[in-house]
Design an enzyme around this catalytic site. Sequence first.
Site, PDB file in Angstrom:
ATOM      1  N   ASP A 122       0.847  -1.187   0.000  1.00  0.00           N
ATOM      2  CA  ASP A 122       0.000   0.000   0.000  1.00  0.00           C
ATOM      3  C   ASP A 122       0.890   1.247   0.000  1.00  0.00           C
ATOM      4  OD1 ASP A 122      -3.219   0.510   0.955  1.00  0.00           O
ATOM      5  OD2 ASP A 122      -1.817   2.201   1.087  1.00  0.00           O
ATOM      6  N   ILE A 123       0.523   2.242  -0.779  1.00  0.00           N
ATOM      7  CA  ILE A 123       1.329   3.456  -0.917  1.00  0.00           C
ATOM      8  C   ILE A 123       1.282   4.313   0.348  1.00  0.00           C
ATOM      9  CG2 ILE A 123      -0.411   5.044  -1.848  1.00  0.00           C
ATOM     10  CD1 ILE A 123       1.623   5.720  -4.096  1.00  0.00           C
TER      11      ILE A 123
ATOM     12  N   ASN B 159     -12.937  -3.030   2.555  1.00  0.00           N
ATOM     13  CA  ASN B 159     -13.898  -1.941   2.666  1.00  0.00           C
ATOM     14  C   ASN B 159     -14.893  -2.058   1.512  1.00  0.00           C
ATOM     15  OD1 ASN B 159     -12.658  -0.725   4.943  1.00  0.00           O
ATOM     16  ND2 ASN B 159     -11.121   0.216   3.608  1.00  0.00           N
TER      17      ASN B 159
ATOM     18  N   GLY C  11     -15.355   3.603   3.634  1.00  0.00           N
ATOM     19  CA  GLY C  11     -14.004   4.070   3.348  1.00  0.00           C
ATOM     20  C   GLY C  11     -13.398   3.509   2.077  1.00  0.00           C
ATOM     21  N   GLN C  12     -14.206   2.832   1.258  1.00  0.00           N
ATOM     22  CA  GLN C  12     -13.649   2.343  -0.011  1.00  0.00           C
ATOM     23  C   GLN C  12     -13.447   3.520  -0.957  1.00  0.00           C
ATOM     24  OE1 GLN C  12     -16.021  -0.597  -2.155  1.00  0.00           O
ATOM     25  NE2 GLN C  12     -14.351  -1.018  -3.611  1.00  0.00           N
TER      26      GLN C  12
ATOM     27  N   HIS D 286     -10.238  -5.167  -3.230  1.00  0.00           N
ATOM     28  CA  HIS D 286      -8.892  -5.386  -2.690  1.00  0.00           C
ATOM     29  C   HIS D 286      -8.976  -5.807  -1.240  1.00  0.00           C
ATOM     30  CE1 HIS D 286      -9.990  -1.112  -2.514  1.00  0.00           C
ATOM     31  NE2 HIS D 286      -9.397  -1.068  -1.325  1.00  0.00           N
TER      32      HIS D 286
ATOM     33  N   HIS E 178      -6.997  -5.711   2.111  1.00  0.00           N
ATOM     34  CA  HIS E 178      -5.863  -5.143   2.842  1.00  0.00           C
ATOM     35  C   HIS E 178      -5.331  -6.222   3.778  1.00  0.00           C
ATOM     36  CE1 HIS E 178      -6.810  -0.711   2.249  1.00  0.00           C
ATOM     37  NE2 HIS E 178      -8.005  -1.205   2.017  1.00  0.00           N
TER      38      HIS E 178
HETATM   39  P1  5GP Z   1      -9.721   1.562   0.208  1.00  0.00           P
HETATM   40  O1  5GP Z   1      -9.829   2.785   1.068  1.00  0.00           O
HETATM   41  O2  5GP Z   1     -10.376   1.721  -1.149  1.00  0.00           O
HETATM   42  O3  5GP Z   1     -10.137   0.298   0.912  1.00  0.00           O
HETATM   43  O4  5GP Z   1      -8.170   1.343  -0.015  1.00  0.00           O
HETATM   44  C1  5GP Z   1      -7.467   1.841  -1.101  1.00  0.00           C
HETATM   45  C2  5GP Z   1      -6.007   1.723  -0.737  1.00  0.00           C
HETATM   46  O5  5GP Z   1      -5.249   1.897  -1.904  1.00  0.00           O
HETATM   47  C3  5GP Z   1      -5.542   2.783   0.271  1.00  0.00           C
HETATM   48  O6  5GP Z   1      -5.023   2.155   1.430  1.00  0.00           O
HETATM   49  C4  5GP Z   1      -4.497   3.572  -0.497  1.00  0.00           C
HETATM   50  O7  5GP Z   1      -3.400   3.972   0.314  1.00  0.00           O
HETATM   51  C5  5GP Z   1      -4.087   2.609  -1.589  1.00  0.00           C
HETATM   52  N1  5GP Z   1      -3.630   3.258  -2.804  1.00  0.00           N
HETATM   53  C6  5GP Z   1      -4.269   4.284  -3.452  1.00  0.00           C
HETATM   54  N2  5GP Z   1      -3.583   4.620  -4.563  1.00  0.00           N
HETATM   55  C7  5GP Z   1      -2.497   3.793  -4.611  1.00  0.00           C
HETATM   56  C8  5GP Z   1      -1.418   3.662  -5.548  1.00  0.00           C
HETATM   57  O8  5GP Z   1      -1.305   4.373  -6.543  1.00  0.00           O
HETATM   58  N3  5GP Z   1      -0.486   2.720  -5.273  1.00  0.00           N
HETATM   59  C9  5GP Z   1      -0.570   1.897  -4.166  1.00  0.00           C
HETATM   60  N4  5GP Z   1       0.418   0.995  -3.989  1.00  0.00           N
HETATM   61  N5  5GP Z   1      -1.591   1.996  -3.278  1.00  0.00           N
HETATM   62  C10 5GP Z   1      -2.537   2.923  -3.509  1.00  0.00           C
END
Ligand code: 5GP
Length: 113
Positions: free
Chosen positions: A30-31, A86, A92-93, A99, A101
């Site tokens: 995760d970034i 999520n 929070g998605q 995906h 986590h």
């Molecule tokens: P969500 O909030 O949709 O469950 O999680 C999305 C996740 O994707 C977040 O934890 C966010 O940090 C990660 N993320 C968003 N953009 C990027 C990216 O460009 N590269 C990587 N490696 N992770 C990303």
Amino acid sequence: MDDCLFCKIINGDIPSDTLYEDDDVFAFRDINPQAPVHFLVIPKKHISGPAAVAAEDEKLIGKMMRVGAEVARREGIGDGFRLVYNNGADAGQVVFHIHMHILGGRDLTWPPG
Ligand code: 5GP
Ligand code: ZN
């Protein structure tokens, strides 16, 4: 899917710190990590989120868990890690490509926020 961030990561159009890849599944760090180890496991098939999983995807979703556990062991958190999906903006998605986590490497409190 053309305008999907994670499809672009799978295709290599956007670089990622890749931890695992096969024909079905892709895992990358995760970034914006929320724990010392925080990576995402995604299917190569575009599915928008947990609520969009179809019967034909059941095996694929199970494989994500097996691969996630394997990568977690490799990352040194095999004894304790958390899986989070999520579903929907209210939860929070922000990326609408399903995906999982996986977080670990610190004490994880319960209930989550
Ligand atoms: P969500 O909030 O949709 O469950 O999680 C999305 C996740 O994707 C977040 O934890 C966010 O940090 C990660 N993320 C968003 N953009 C990027 C990216 O460009 N590269 C990587 N490696 N992770 C990303
Ligand atoms: Zn996608």
